[in-house]
Motif scaffolding. Sequence first.
Motif, PDB file in Angstrom:
ATOM      1  N   ALA A  21      -7.097   3.823  26.244  1.00 21.28           N
ATOM      2  CA  ALA A  21      -6.942   4.919  25.282  1.00 21.28           C
ATOM      3  C   ALA A  21      -8.137   4.972  24.322  1.00 21.28           C
ATOM      4  CB  ALA A  21      -5.639   4.771  24.510  1.00 21.28           C
ATOM      5  N   GLN A  22      -8.589   3.814  23.883  1.00 16.84           N
ATOM      6  CA  GLN A  22      -9.751   3.759  22.994  1.00 16.84           C
ATOM      7  C   GLN A  22     -11.014   4.213  23.719  1.00 16.84           C
ATOM      8  OE1 GLN A  22      -9.353  -0.359  21.852  1.00 16.84           O
ATOM      9  NE2 GLN A  22      -8.241   0.150  19.970  1.00 16.84           N
ATOM     10  N   GLN A  23     -11.169   3.775  24.963  1.00 18.75           N
ATOM     11  CA  GLN A  23     -12.347   4.158  25.749  1.00 18.75           C
ATOM     12  C   GLN A  23     -12.394   5.659  26.004  1.00 18.75           C
ATOM     13  OE1 GLN A  23     -11.990   1.697  29.241  1.00 18.75           O
ATOM     14  NE2 GLN A  23     -12.888  -0.091  28.225  1.00 18.75           N
ATOM     15  N   CYS A  24     -11.224   6.278  26.138  1.00 15.53           N
ATOM     16  CA  CYS A  24     -11.164   7.733  26.363  1.00 15.53           C
ATOM     17  C   CYS A  24     -11.219   8.527  25.068  1.00 15.53           C
ATOM     18  CB  CYS A  24      -9.892   8.081  27.138  1.00 15.53           C
ATOM     19  SG  CYS A  24     -10.010   7.628  28.867  1.00 15.53           S
ATOM     20  N   LYS A  25     -11.341   7.812  23.963  1.00 18.17           N
ATOM     21  CA  LYS A  25     -11.472   8.429  22.642  1.00 18.17           C
ATOM     22  C   LYS A  25     -10.242   9.233  22.235  1.00 18.17           C
ATOM     23  CE  LYS A  25     -16.420   8.116  22.443  1.00 18.17           C
ATOM     24  NZ  LYS A  25     -16.391   6.698  22.625  1.00 18.17           N
ATOM     25  N   LEU A  26      -9.062   8.747  22.620  1.00 18.37           N
ATOM     26  CA  LEU A  26      -7.836   9.355  22.120  1.00 18.37           C
ATOM     27  C   LEU A  26      -7.767   9.109  20.625  1.00 18.37           C
ATOM     28  CD1 LEU A  26      -7.069   9.351  25.182  1.00 18.37           C
ATOM     29  CD2 LEU A  26      -4.762   8.823  24.453  1.00 18.37           C
ATOM     30  N   SER A  27      -7.212  10.053  19.882  1.00 20.85           N
ATOM     31  CA  SER A  27      -7.042   9.867  18.445  1.00 20.85           C
ATOM     32  C   SER A  27      -6.127   8.668  18.211  1.00 20.85           C
ATOM     33  CB  SER A  27      -6.422  11.112  17.819  1.00 20.85           C
ATOM     34  OG  SER A  27      -5.066  11.229  18.220  1.00 20.85           O
ATOM     35  N   GLN A  31      -3.245   7.438  20.629  1.00 17.79           N
ATOM     36  CA  GLN A  31      -3.247   6.059  21.126  1.00 17.79           C
ATOM     37  C   GLN A  31      -1.891   5.415  20.880  1.00 17.79           C
ATOM     38  OE1 GLN A  31      -6.454   3.464  19.793  1.00 17.79           O
ATOM     39  NE2 GLN A  31      -7.829   5.224  19.646  1.00 17.79           N
ATOM     40  N   THR A  32      -1.383   5.591  19.684  1.00 21.98           N
ATOM     41  CA  THR A  32      -0.091   4.993  19.314  1.00 21.98           C
ATOM     42  C   THR A  32       1.033   5.555  20.167  1.00 21.98           C
ATOM     43  OG1 THR A  32      -0.881   4.635  17.060  1.00 21.98           O
ATOM     44  CG2 THR A  32       1.509   4.603  17.406  1.00 21.98           C
ATOM     45  N   LYS A  33       1.023   6.861  20.395  1.00 20.25           N
ATOM     46  CA  LYS A  33       2.051   7.483  21.236  1.00 20.25           C
ATOM     47  C   LYS A  33       1.994   6.929  22.651  1.00 20.25           C
ATOM     48  CE  LYS A  33       2.452  11.892  18.800  1.00 20.25           C
ATOM     49  NZ  LYS A  33       2.222  13.355  18.896  1.00 20.25           N
ATOM     50  N   LEU A  34       0.793   6.864  23.225  1.00 18.89           N
ATOM     51  CA  LEU A  34       0.641   6.375  24.593  1.00 18.89           C
ATOM     52  C   LEU A  34       1.038   4.908  24.712  1.00 18.89           C
ATOM     53  CD1 LEU A  34      -0.240   6.832  27.511  1.00 18.89           C
ATOM     54  CD2 LEU A  34      -2.578   6.226  26.796  1.00 18.89           C
ATOM     55  N   VAL A  35       0.598   4.097  23.782  1.00 20.24           N
ATOM     56  CA  VAL A  35       0.918   2.672  23.825  1.00 20.24           C
ATOM     57  C   VAL A  35       2.424   2.447  23.649  1.00 20.24           C
ATOM     58  CG1 VAL A  35       0.584   0.466  22.630  1.00 20.24           C
ATOM     59  CG2 VAL A  35      -1.388   1.918  23.154  1.00 20.24           C
ATOM     60  N   THR A  36       3.050   3.227  22.790  1.00 22.07           N
ATOM     61  CA  THR A  36       4.499   3.114  22.591  1.00 22.07           C
ATOM     62  C   THR A  36       5.238   3.483  23.876  1.00 22.07           C
ATOM     63  OG1 THR A  36       4.271   3.598  20.237  1.00 22.07           O
ATOM     64  CG2 THR A  36       6.457   3.918  21.212  1.00 22.07           C
ATOM     65  N   ALA A  37       4.828   4.573  24.506  1.00 22.66           N
ATOM     66  CA  ALA A  37       5.455   4.986  25.765  1.00 22.66           C
ATOM     67  C   ALA A  37       5.248   3.920  26.839  1.00 22.66           C
ATOM     68  CB  ALA A  37       4.885   6.325  26.221  1.00 22.66           C
ATOM     69  N   ALA A  38       4.040   3.409  26.949  1.00 26.89           N
ATOM     70  CA  ALA A  38       3.738   2.388  27.955  1.00 26.89           C
ATOM     71  C   ALA A  38       4.534   1.112  27.704  1.00 26.89           C
ATOM     72  CB  ALA A  38       2.239   2.089  27.971  1.00 26.89           C
ATOM     73  N   SER A  39       4.675   0.744  26.451  1.00 26.53           N
ATOM     74  CA  SER A  39       5.436  -0.455  26.104  1.00 26.53           C
ATOM     75  C   SER A  39       6.891  -0.313  26.535  1.00 26.53           C
ATOM     76  CB  SER A  39       5.345  -0.710  24.600  1.00 26.53           C
ATOM     77  OG  SER A  39       6.036  -1.877  24.251  1.00 26.53           O
ATOM     78  N   GLU A  40       7.483   0.834  26.258  1.00 26.58           N
ATOM     79  CA  GLU A  40       8.872   1.091  26.640  1.00 26.58           C
ATOM     80  C   GLU A  40       9.025   1.085  28.162  1.00 26.58           C
ATOM     81  OE1 GLU A  40      12.984   2.496  25.644  1.00 26.58           O
ATOM     82  OE2 GLU A  40      11.471   1.225  24.716  1.00 26.58           O
ATOM     83  N   LEU A  41       8.100   1.716  28.867  1.00 23.16           N
ATOM     84  CA  LEU A  41       8.204   1.781  30.324  1.00 23.16           C
ATOM     85  C   LEU A  41       7.949   0.421  30.965  1.00 23.16           C
ATOM     86  CD1 LEU A  41       6.544   5.249  30.961  1.00 23.16           C
ATOM     87  CD2 LEU A  41       8.996   4.675  31.008  1.00 23.16           C
ATOM     88  N   ALA A  42       7.025  -0.350  30.411  1.00 23.60           N
ATOM     89  CA  ALA A  42       6.793  -1.704  30.934  1.00 23.60           C
ATOM     90  C   ALA A  42       8.031  -2.568  30.736  1.00 23.60           C
ATOM     91  CB  ALA A  42       5.580  -2.333  30.246  1.00 23.60           C
ATOM     92  N   VAL A 124       0.687  10.542  31.608  1.00 26.90           N
ATOM     93  CA  VAL A 124      -0.698  10.869  31.288  1.00 26.90           C
ATOM     94  C   VAL A 124      -0.746  11.344  29.848  1.00 26.90           C
ATOM     95  CG1 VAL A 124      -2.691  12.354  31.826  1.00 26.90           C
ATOM     96  CG2 VAL A 124      -1.182  11.563  33.674  1.00 26.90           C
ATOM     97  N   LYS A 125      -1.764  10.890  29.137  1.00 27.35           N
ATOM     98  CA  LYS A 125      -2.070  11.382  27.789  1.00 27.35           C
ATOM     99  C   LYS A 125      -3.512  11.852  27.798  1.00 27.35           C
ATOM    100  CE  LYS A 125      -0.608  11.872  23.515  1.00 27.35           C
ATOM    101  NZ  LYS A 125       0.402  12.892  23.257  1.00 27.35           N
ATOM    102  N   TRP A 126      -3.731  13.091  27.385  1.00 25.63           N
ATOM    103  CA  TRP A 126      -5.074  13.687  27.377  1.00 25.63           C
ATOM    104  C   TRP A 126      -5.696  13.611  25.988  1.00 25.63           C
ATOM    105  CZ3 TRP A 126      -7.100  14.611  31.929  1.00 25.63           C
ATOM    106  CH2 TRP A 126      -6.271  14.880  32.991  1.00 25.63           C
TER     107      TRP A 126
END
Length: 128
Positions: A21-27, A31-42, A124-126
């Motif tokens: 997320a950081q490498q793709c320059k997400l805000s 980043q927080t939204k994506l990481v939260t979703a990934a954490s829940e799914l993992a 996916v998060k854009w």
Amino acid sequence: MVAIRTTDDVVRARQLVRTFAQQCKLSLVDQTKLVTAASELARNTLVYGGGGSMRVQRVQLLARAGVSAVFEDSGPGIPDVDLAFTDGWTSGGGLGLGLSGTRRLVDEFELDTMVGRGTTITIVKWAR
């Protein structure tokens, strides 16, 4: 690919998603939204799927960059998808987001599940 077999693997999956997320320059918010979703799914992959894996990659669509994460397990599958997407419904003690909350955190959410076969969820998060 990250194997998800222990709670430490859930942490590793979350960290890897944050790096992408950081490498793709997400805000920071995205980043927080994506990481939260990934954490829940993992965590769901571990707890309900009996373990599995996560693949994460950078994706590109024309000028847009994003992060895709795919969570797979060979667990029991989701018997009632409509119920699983009901706001407020949970089958356990996760973050309380459920699949509906997780879906709202990302731009794209795809669920493939079959009882007795397992579950695959792609998110996916854009970058904006």
